[in-house]
Motif scaffolding. Structure first.
Motif, PDB file in Angstrom:
ATOM      1  N   VAL A  95       0.797  -1.046  -0.140  1.00  0.00           N
ATOM      2  CA  VAL A  95      -0.007  -0.019   0.029  1.00  0.00           C
ATOM      3  C   VAL A  95       0.876   1.232  -0.148  1.00  0.00           C
ATOM      4  N   GLN A  96       0.614   2.218  -0.831  1.00  0.00           N
ATOM      5  CA  GLN A  96       1.407   3.478  -0.690  1.00  0.00           C
ATOM      6  C   GLN A  96       0.487   4.409  -0.383  1.00  0.00           C
ATOM      7  N   CYS A  97      -0.316   5.082  -1.554  1.00  0.00           N
ATOM      8  CA  CYS A  97      -1.281   6.100  -1.173  1.00  0.00           C
ATOM      9  C   CYS A  97      -2.515   5.588  -0.742  1.00  0.00           C
ATOM     10  N   GLY A  98      -2.602   4.135  -1.097  1.00  0.00           N
ATOM     11  CA  GLY A  98      -3.756   3.324  -0.657  1.00  0.00           C
ATOM     12  C   GLY A  98      -5.049   3.862  -1.426  1.00  0.00           C
ATOM     13  N   PHE A  99      -5.202   4.472  -2.286  1.00  0.00           N
ATOM     14  CA  PHE A  99      -6.573   4.862  -3.158  1.00  0.00           C
ATOM     15  C   PHE A  99      -6.961   3.487  -4.017  1.00  0.00           C
ATOM     16  N   CYS A 100      -6.057   2.789  -4.510  1.00  0.00           N
ATOM     17  CA  CYS A 100      -6.454   1.357  -5.321  1.00  0.00           C
ATOM     18  C   CYS A 100      -6.806   0.313  -4.485  1.00  0.00           C
ATOM     19  N   THR A 101      -6.267   0.437  -3.018  1.00  0.00           N
ATOM     20  CA  THR A 101      -6.257  -0.737  -2.173  1.00  0.00           C
ATOM     21  C   THR A 101      -7.427  -1.526  -1.943  1.00  0.00           C
TER      22      THR A 101
ATOM     23  N   LEU B 163      -6.136  -0.626 -11.516  1.00  0.00           N
ATOM     24  CA  LEU B 163      -4.871   0.052 -11.641  1.00  0.00           C
ATOM     25  C   LEU B 163      -4.528   0.698 -10.328  1.00  0.00           C
ATOM     26  N   CYS B 164      -3.064   0.845 -10.293  1.00  0.00           N
ATOM     27  CA  CYS B 164      -2.464   1.146  -9.145  1.00  0.00           C
ATOM     28  C   CYS B 164      -1.452   1.948  -9.632  1.00  0.00           C
ATOM     29  N   ARG B 165      -1.399   3.295  -9.400  1.00  0.00           N
ATOM     30  CA  ARG B 165      -0.410   4.287  -9.864  1.00  0.00           C
ATOM     31  C   ARG B 165       0.922   4.551  -9.062  1.00  0.00           C
ATOM     32  N   CYS B 166       0.659   3.489  -7.874  1.00  0.00           N
ATOM     33  CA  CYS B 166       2.015   4.028  -7.105  1.00  0.00           C
ATOM     34  C   CYS B 166       3.016   2.585  -6.838  1.00  0.00           C
ATOM     35  N   THR B 167       2.455   1.396  -6.654  1.00  0.00           N
ATOM     36  CA  THR B 167       3.210   0.408  -6.105  1.00  0.00           C
ATOM     37  C   THR B 167       3.720  -0.380  -7.248  1.00  0.00           C
ATOM     38  N   GLY B 168       3.536  -0.297  -8.448  1.00  0.00           N
ATOM     39  CA  GLY B 168       4.430  -0.978  -9.749  1.00  0.00           C
ATOM     40  C   GLY B 168       3.781  -2.260  -9.519  1.00  0.00           C
TER      41      GLY B 168
END
Ligand SMILES: Cc1cc2nc3c(=O)[nH]c(=O)nc-3n(C[C@H](O)[C@H](O)[C@H](O)COP(=O)(O)OP(=O)(O)OC[C@H]3O[C@@H](n4cnc5c(N)ncnc54)[C@H](O)[C@@H]3O)c2cc1C
Ligand code: SF4
Ligand code: FES
Ligand code: FES
Lengths: 167, 351
Positions: free
Chosen positions: A98-104, A134-139
């Protein structure tokens, strides 16, 4: 015209009065105040609004609330029991997925549905099940690690990249 | 005059832009009742199946029906073989059901493959076969949220211009991007359609008009109830390949469906159908390549030439940033892969 509908969300029955143009996403976020279901693209292309209809992940932003009359829906809030996180949620914490958590929330719901259908997925099966999130943070790598970890915390599974997807 | 929408010109961000405008919602309980409602309501109504195409198109303003006739109370018949051996699929079958059905995987594996490659699993869980076959055609200008759209409406939105093809003539060249349609064309499928006049069967080859403004040959009171795949197609060697830039959750750059009737031992081809999707206003056939394959023995060197010729005869519309030349190359490569894959399977069986 307004309609009275009943939604069964995370096991609780809610009575709502909505016009047909209210999406399931709006009903969940704005009428019921459950903000774990995210509003991203709102056009069916990002997966942030994923909820489970029965066992199946669907996109709440392109589903009408009136179409879900009487149906059982699970949102991210329904996975944990009080302060105790579900296995999948714990695996995401362990893997730092989890980074920003928006997609989580959407990713965790899609992954939870995957393991219910296919308890020991290979990497490609995980990628396929998550293609709509889609996740724009974790790769994505840490997300895949988390799902593998949830499926097999002992790490004994063969995690090779080139396994085929069984249709 | 073309003026820039608010958001681009620095106006306020309005999170309500994606809100659906008001409409009525009907929930008939039989197919006959659906047709009666459509007949009484007239042009301003639309059928709502999974909604994965219709709802986004209503959000971006491409479609604005006043009433939605929902199919949610209709029960889908399970896929089965009819007396004459045809494989019958309910138009309400979801794409997930199609990918998971053992009968479909056995009798029409390329159809299961195509369903598996539509959207993501959340889409496939709602998306229906009927909705897929009747989906709106797509164009970079049409399917944007209104903020990004040029404000002047194009022909498709009842205006008087076309952005990618500004040559006048009220011709819309939006591309028809169903993945299921090309496969059903190669399988010679028939659609069972119910309307106010009763039931009719349409060969799917005649279902697509090529007119971007009205891509499907379906009357305003009509509903597709089922799809029939004839027995002889179930014995064909069939393949589906989809070219996408990301490999998931995407419409095709092109999709290729191939079906060959083979005499197994000799590798001789007695019938060939090749259909290309996401390439023009309707799926296209590679007729010259089909002719070349018919009656010939399959071999790799011929296939190189057949694929080249197929790419020559197929006329792509540049779409979503892909040039004609690039699309032609994709057609060549993917037809080649499909045919080589068939040869490999036959070799394995023989060897
Ligand atoms: C992110 C995203 C990705 C997508 N990717 C793909 C893709 O890769 N390939 C692809 O082919 N599609 C794709 N789609 C489009 C769409 O999801 C599918 O085509 C889907 O199968 C449509 O089915 P539906 O039941 O949701 O149709 P709906 O949205 O309910 O209906 C679509 C149209 O068909 C009409 N209709 C529905 N059922 C019937 C019927 N039985 N008889 C007559 N008319 C009917 C409706 O009135 C409407 O005009 C994508 C959509 C999204 C949002
Ligand atoms: S191709 Fe059709 S949809 Fe696209 S801008 Fe032109 S008229 Fe509109
Ligand atoms: S918010 Fe629903 S898919 Fe993006
Ligand atoms: S963690 Fe930020 S989008 Fe996935």
């Amino acid at each position: 015209m307004k309609q009275a509908i009943e939604l069964i969300i995370n096991g609780e029955t809610y009575d709502l009065i909505v016009t047909p143009n209210v999406t399931l996403q709006e009903a969940i976020r704005e009428h019921l105040g459950l903000k774990g279901t995210k509003a991203g693209c709102e056009m069916g292309t990002c997966g942030a609004c994923t909820v489970l209809l029965g066992d199946k992940p669907i996109l709440s932003c392109i589903t009408l609330a009136v179409e879900c009359q009487g149906l059982e829906i699970t949102t991210i809030e329904g996975l944990s029991e009080g302060p105790t996180l579900s296995n999948m949620q714990k695996a995401f914490v362990r893997a730092g997925a989890v980074q920003c958590g928006f997609c989580t929330p959407g990713v965790i719901l899609s992954s939870t549905a995957l393991l219910k259908k296919n308890p020991q997925p290979n990497v490609n099966e995980i990628k396929k099940a998550l293609e709509g999130n889609l996740c724009r943070c974790t790769g994505y790598n840490s997300i895949i690690e988390a799902v593998l970890d949830a499926a097999d915390p002992s790490g004994h599974l063969d995690h090779q990249q080139d396994q085929e997807i069984k249709l | 005059m073309i003026c820039w929408p608010e958001r681009i010109s620095g106006g306020s961000l309005d999170s309500k832009k994606m809100k659906l405008s008001q409409f009525d919602h009907k929930t008939p309980t039989s197919r006959k009742e659906v047709v009666d409602l459509l007949t009484n309501l007239g042009q301003d109504s639309a059928i709502l199946a999974g909604g994965t195409d219709l709802i986004p198109n209503m959000k971006n303003g491409t479609l604005m029906p006043k009433t939605l006739v929902s199919l949610k109370h209709l029960t889908a018949e399970k896929e089965h073989l009819t007396k004459d051996g045809s494989l019958k699929l309910d138009a309400l079958s979801t794409l997930s059901q199609i990918t998971e059905s053992p009968l479909i995987k056995e009798k029409a594996p390329s159809l299961a493959q195509a369903a598996f490659h539509v959207g993501g699993q959340q889409i496939r869980n709602r998306a229906t076969l009927g909705g897929n076959l009747c989906q709106e055609s797509r164009c970079l200008y049409l399917n944007q949220s209104h903020d990004f759209q040029f404000v002047e409406a194009c022909y498709k939105r009842a205006g008087d211009c076309c952005y990618p093809f500004p040559d006048g003539g009220k011709i819309c060249r939006a591309v028809f991007m169903s993945d299921m349609a090309p496969v059903l064309i190669t399988l010679g499928a028939h659609l069972v359609v119910l309307g106010s006049h009763g039931e009719r069967q349409v060969d799917i080859a005649d279902f697509y008009t090529g007119d971007g403004l009205k891509p499907v040959n379906l009357g305003p009171t009509e509903l597709i109830t089922s799809v029939l795949i004839p027995l002889e197609s179930q014995k064909m060697q069939c393949r589906f390949f989809k070219a996408t830039p990301r490999g998931g959750l995407e419409f095709a750059m092109v999709s290729i469906a191939v079906a060959l009737t083979l005499d197994k031992n000799k590798k001789k081809c007695s019938k060939a159908v090749i259909a290309v999707g996401s390439i023009n206003t309707k799926p296209l056939r590679a007729l010259e390549a089909e002719k070349h394959l018919t009656g010939s023995l399959l071999n790799r060197s011929d296939i190189v030439e057949i694929s080249k010729n197929a790419a020559n005869e197929i006329k792509p519309l540049p779409h979503h940033g892909y040039s004609r030349g690039y699309l032609k190359q994709l057609v060549e490569v993917y037809i080649k892969r499909s045919l080589i894959d068939i040869i490999k399977t036959v070799d394995n069986k023989n060897g």
